[in-house]
Design an enzyme around this catalytic site. Sequence first.
Site, short mmCIF file in Angstrom:
data_model
loop_
_atom_site.label_atom_id
_atom_site.label_comp_id
_atom_site.label_asym_id
_atom_site.label_seq_id
_atom_site.Cartn_x
_atom_site.Cartn_y
_atom_site.Cartn_z
CD GLU A 78 -2.94 1.34 2.18
OE1 GLU A 78 -3.89 2.11 1.95
OE2 GLU A 78 -2.87 0.62 3.19
CG ASP A 130 8.44 8.85 -2.82
OD1 ASP A 130 7.59 9.74 -2.90
OD2 ASP A 130 8.73 8.09 -3.77
CG ASP A 153 -2.11 15.49 -2.08
OD1 ASP A 153 -3.01 16.14 -2.66
OD2 ASP A 153 -1.36 15.98 -1.23
#
Length: 251
Positions: A78, A130, A153
């Site tokens: 994920e 990241d 986002d």
Amino acid sequence: MSETTQHQAETLERPRRGVVSFVRRSPRMNSSQHHAMDTLAGEFLIEVPRGQLSTSVRTGTHIDLARAFGRRAPLIVEIGSGVGDSLVAMAGARPEHNVLAFEVYAAAIASTLGKLARAGVRNVRLVAADGTEGLRELIGTGTLRELWTFFPDPWPKKRHLKRRLVQPAFAALVADRLEDGGCWRLATDWADYAEQMRAVCEATPGLVNDEPARPGGWAARPDRPMTRFERRGLDAGRVVRDLRYRRLPRQ
């Protein structure tokens, strides 16, 4: 014995891991989050070598994920696990899988650690880095059973659209990392981002819409629990759209 059962049966000694330093120094965690980090990071957090940024993964990094999880099992990743509400529930429903989550926010990681411990979910590991770099450096070609990118986002301003996660280069990376028959699950409550996701995935060689017959090609909602962030989108009048793309067999 099936391949999955064999994976479950192959356990390895779990190594001791330190705590990712930049997470522990975060001033934005409350006392319970600090406690979770101090007591649970050694079990759930994987430390990785850094590049120039504290959230980067050094090029060429290799992590023995079987040792990190203490077993060999099909892998789910994920990207952007947030405070862990979806992660904990969905990983808990898949005890036969190893679930690796990438998240960069310290307080969110700490909250996730506490939820994992309280729920007794032990098949999750987190990397404070990241997710794109993590997928590129830590996951091998054709080794990923599923990828989850739920509500990345949206970067709604036009000048920021290039910052969105789901872009052609990222989709090509996903297609490379997925095993044959593996799937990529996506969700967003921003209509234009949903259309972008679908367009990008449709144009990516090796990926095919797993539910093309549904209206609009949108997928059925998986067993993802309703989170407060998703509820905010619904309360604002936005529609949640799911997509599921499958990796075609390699030639």
